[in-house]
Design a protein around this motif. Structure first.
Motif, mmCIF file in Angstrom:
data_model
loop_
_atom_site.group_PDB
_atom_site.id
_atom_site.type_symbol
_atom_site.label_atom_id
_atom_site.label_comp_id
_atom_site.label_asym_id
_atom_site.label_seq_id
_atom_site.Cartn_x
_atom_site.Cartn_y
_atom_site.Cartn_z
ATOM 1 N N ILE A 256 18.103 -6.970 24.572
ATOM 2 C CA ILE A 256 17.556 -5.644 24.280
ATOM 3 C C ILE A 256 16.317 -5.783 23.403
ATOM 4 N N ASP A 257 15.323 -4.922 23.633
ATOM 5 C CA ASP A 257 14.076 -5.003 22.869
ATOM 6 C C ASP A 257 14.210 -4.332 21.502
ATOM 7 N N LEU A 258 14.792 -3.135 21.464
ATOM 8 C CA LEU A 258 14.916 -2.403 20.202
ATOM 9 C C LEU A 258 16.215 -1.601 20.207
ATOM 10 N N GLN A 259 17.030 -1.823 19.191
ATOM 11 C CA GLN A 259 18.225 -1.005 18.968
ATOM 12 C C GLN A 259 17.973 -0.111 17.763
ATOM 13 N N ILE A 260 18.336 1.168 17.890
ATOM 14 C CA ILE A 260 18.238 2.077 16.748
ATOM 15 C C ILE A 260 19.638 2.566 16.399
ATOM 16 N N SER A 261 19.920 2.584 15.099
ATOM 17 C CA SER A 261 21.271 2.870 14.619
ATOM 18 C C SER A 261 21.224 3.662 13.320
ATOM 19 N N GLY A 262 22.390 4.088 12.882
ATOM 20 C CA GLY A 262 22.555 4.752 11.594
ATOM 21 C C GLY A 262 23.753 4.154 10.884
ATOM 22 N N HIS A 263 24.713 5.006 10.549
ATOM 23 C CA HIS A 263 26.036 4.628 10.046
ATOM 24 C C HIS A 263 26.071 4.185 8.588
ATOM 25 N N THR A 264 25.106 3.419 8.127
ATOM 26 C CA THR A 264 25.213 2.820 6.797
ATOM 27 C C THR A 264 24.906 3.787 5.663
ATOM 28 N N HIS A 265 24.104 4.812 5.931
ATOM 29 C CA HIS A 265 23.611 5.748 4.910
ATOM 30 C C HIS A 265 22.790 5.035 3.834
ATOM 31 N N GLY A 266 22.405 3.792 4.093
ATOM 32 C CA GLY A 266 21.705 3.019 3.076
ATOM 33 C C GLY A 266 22.552 2.776 1.843
ATOM 34 N N GLY A 267 23.871 2.930 2.003
ATOM 35 C CA GLY A 267 24.789 2.805 0.877
ATOM 36 C C GLY A 267 25.161 4.138 0.266
ATOM 37 N N GLN A 268 24.289 5.149 0.391
ATOM 38 C CA GLN A 268 24.424 6.527 -0.093
ATOM 39 C C GLN A 268 24.467 6.640 -1.617
ATOM 40 N N ILE A 269 25.410 5.966 -2.261
ATOM 41 C CA ILE A 269 25.484 6.016 -3.721
ATOM 42 C C ILE A 269 25.511 4.577 -4.238
ATOM 43 N N TRP A 270 24.400 4.152 -4.835
ATOM 44 C CA TRP A 270 24.306 2.792 -5.350
ATOM 45 C C TRP A 270 25.413 2.560 -6.383
ATOM 46 N N PRO A 271 26.049 1.370 -6.398
ATOM 47 C CA PRO A 271 25.777 0.154 -5.619
ATOM 48 C C PRO A 271 26.738 -0.039 -4.442
ATOM 49 N N PHE A 272 27.130 1.051 -3.772
ATOM 50 C CA PHE A 272 28.056 0.941 -2.647
ATOM 51 C C PHE A 272 27.453 0.115 -1.503
ATOM 52 N N HIS A 273 26.133 -0.050 -1.516
ATOM 53 C CA HIS A 273 25.497 -0.799 -0.424
ATOM 54 C C HIS A 273 26.005 -2.234 -0.351
ATOM 55 N N HIS A 274 26.494 -2.789 -1.466
ATOM 56 C CA HIS A 274 27.035 -4.149 -1.422
ATOM 57 C C HIS A 274 28.288 -4.212 -0.539
#
Length: 407
Positions: A333-351
């Protein structure tokens, strides 16, 4: 795109259930230990770590922490369990977000500020302990107020040029707008939804994509918040794939509603976008949790999504979770676009998110050909806060290597 053996290999891997990730294994125990940690540690840091508050202050403070410890899971159970009480969900989600921020800064300032004060020559004393207490409370209050405003605002537009080596010159400049993880829920955000769609319409998109997690609740229950999606404009197509939250709340109802609103649900299928004499394959798959939901006919099936597509054409794939990129890369595939992570939403949940996903936000490369763009999401889930993880509406401008990028 890929030879037959590659396709068979990718397809056969889809027949097996995904391995349980470290995050999912950890999540089995979180409901038991997390509430105690979230409330007990800040209670100790703020009230008992050398402050020597007057007895009434200690009693009132301790009572509030105990009420939070008991009330949060009860409210979340009523709000997100069988009863689905929106007011209880709002209370429980707010307590969850507030306790997470308070816990985080109790740990950080409880340790770091004490270290700084020690270096500065301020020894163990009641004054030092109270400096830490007020610093924790002040930081938490500021971050929660700011985080609430960030969560409720219309997201900023994030624009990015993405060069795809196989993209024909006629497709250069194709404008793809991505919204995802709107999570319409207990807090009525119908007006917010309207404003998001108004912002999308200013971007003059060729293609608008929603990569799932439309709402928390059934399509019937959240219909009023989702209806503005019907006003979104695109010159070529509006396409949608399911997220994991659809499978908590009658996913087929959301597929049907999005079709009713004029969106194309790409359930393991594709369509072709033509521009300037060149063609782009736009494919979509159900979320990776679809098969375990037990809903007939729902599963992530990449080979089915690409069935009949010319293997020499570039492919844009919609898949809710970034971790699907392993299969996408295997299929070229050339490009996949996704979401789901929310960028962590409330730091430091991204870890914790990074334990389960290969990317948190932004553009990343996987394998020889495949690019992945992961959005931080347009809305928020649960706690109405975003701390150091701003929401976004994403404008991806596709670029061909045959033409120079325009400013």
């Amino acid at each position: 795109m890929t030879d037959t053996s590659d396709t068979r290999s990718a397809d056969s891997s889809e027949e097996h259930a995904p391995r349980r990730s470290p995050l999912l294994r950890l999540m089995r125990y979180l409901p038991l230990i997390a509430p105690v940690l979230l409330w007990a540690l800040p209670c100790w840091v703020l009230l008992y770590a050398g402050q020597h508050w007057p007895l009434p202050v200690t009693l009132v403070g301790t009572t509030l922490f105990v009420l939070g410890l008991v009330g949060m899971p009860l409210a979340m159970g009523r709000g997100h369990g069988r009863r689905q009480q929106d007011r209880a969900a709002i209370v429980g989600d707010t307590l969850l977000g507030g306790s997470w921020v308070l816990f985080t800064w109790s740990v950080l300032l409880g340790v770091l500020l004490r270290l700084v004060l020690t270096v500065a020559g301020v020894g163990e004393s009641q004054d030092r302990a109270r400096i830490v207490t007020w610093a924790v409370l002040g930081t938490t209050a500021v971050l929660l107020a700011w985080g609430y405003a960030e969560a409720r605002r219309v997201p900023r537009v994030r624009r990015l040029d993405v060069q795809l080596p196989r993209l024909g010159a006629g497709l250069d400049g194709t404008r793809v707008v991505l919204i995802t993880d709107t999570h319409y829920g207990p807090l009525d955000r119908a007006r917010w939804s309207e404003r998001v769609c108004e912002t999308v319409n200013t971007l003059e998109a060729d293609l608008v994509c929603h990569t799932g997690d439309i709402a928390d609740g059934t399509a019937e229950r959240r219909r009023a918040q989702a209806v503005p999606l019907g006003t979104v404009r695109a010159t070529k197509a509006r396409v949608y794939v399911t997220g994991n939250h659809e499978y908590y709340s009658e996913a087929q109802g959301w597929v049907d509603l999005m079709g009713e609103l004029g969106w194309e649900p790409l359930r393991n299928r594709h369509l072709l976008v033509e521009r300037g004499g060149d063609t782009l394959v736009v494919a979509g798959v159900d979320d990776v949790t679809a098969e375990s939901s037990g809903l007939a006919g729902h599963r992530a099936h990449l080979a089915g999504a690409l069935d009949g597509a010319d293997p020499d054409l570039p492919v844009l794939l919609l898949a809710h979770q970034p971790k699907f990129v392993d299969r996408a890369a295997a299929a070229g595939i050339d490009l996949q676009i996704s979401g789901h992570t929310h960028g962590g939403q409330i730091w430091p949940f991204h870890h914790l998110v990074r334990l389960d996903q290969p990317a948190l936000a932004g553009l990343s490369r996987h394998g020889a050909r495949t690019l992945l763009y992961t959005s931080r999401g347009t809305g928020f889930w649960g706690p109405p806060f975003r701390v150091f993880a701003p929401s976004e509406i994403t404008l991806l401008v596709l670029r061909s290597p045959d033409l120079p990028s325009s400013p």
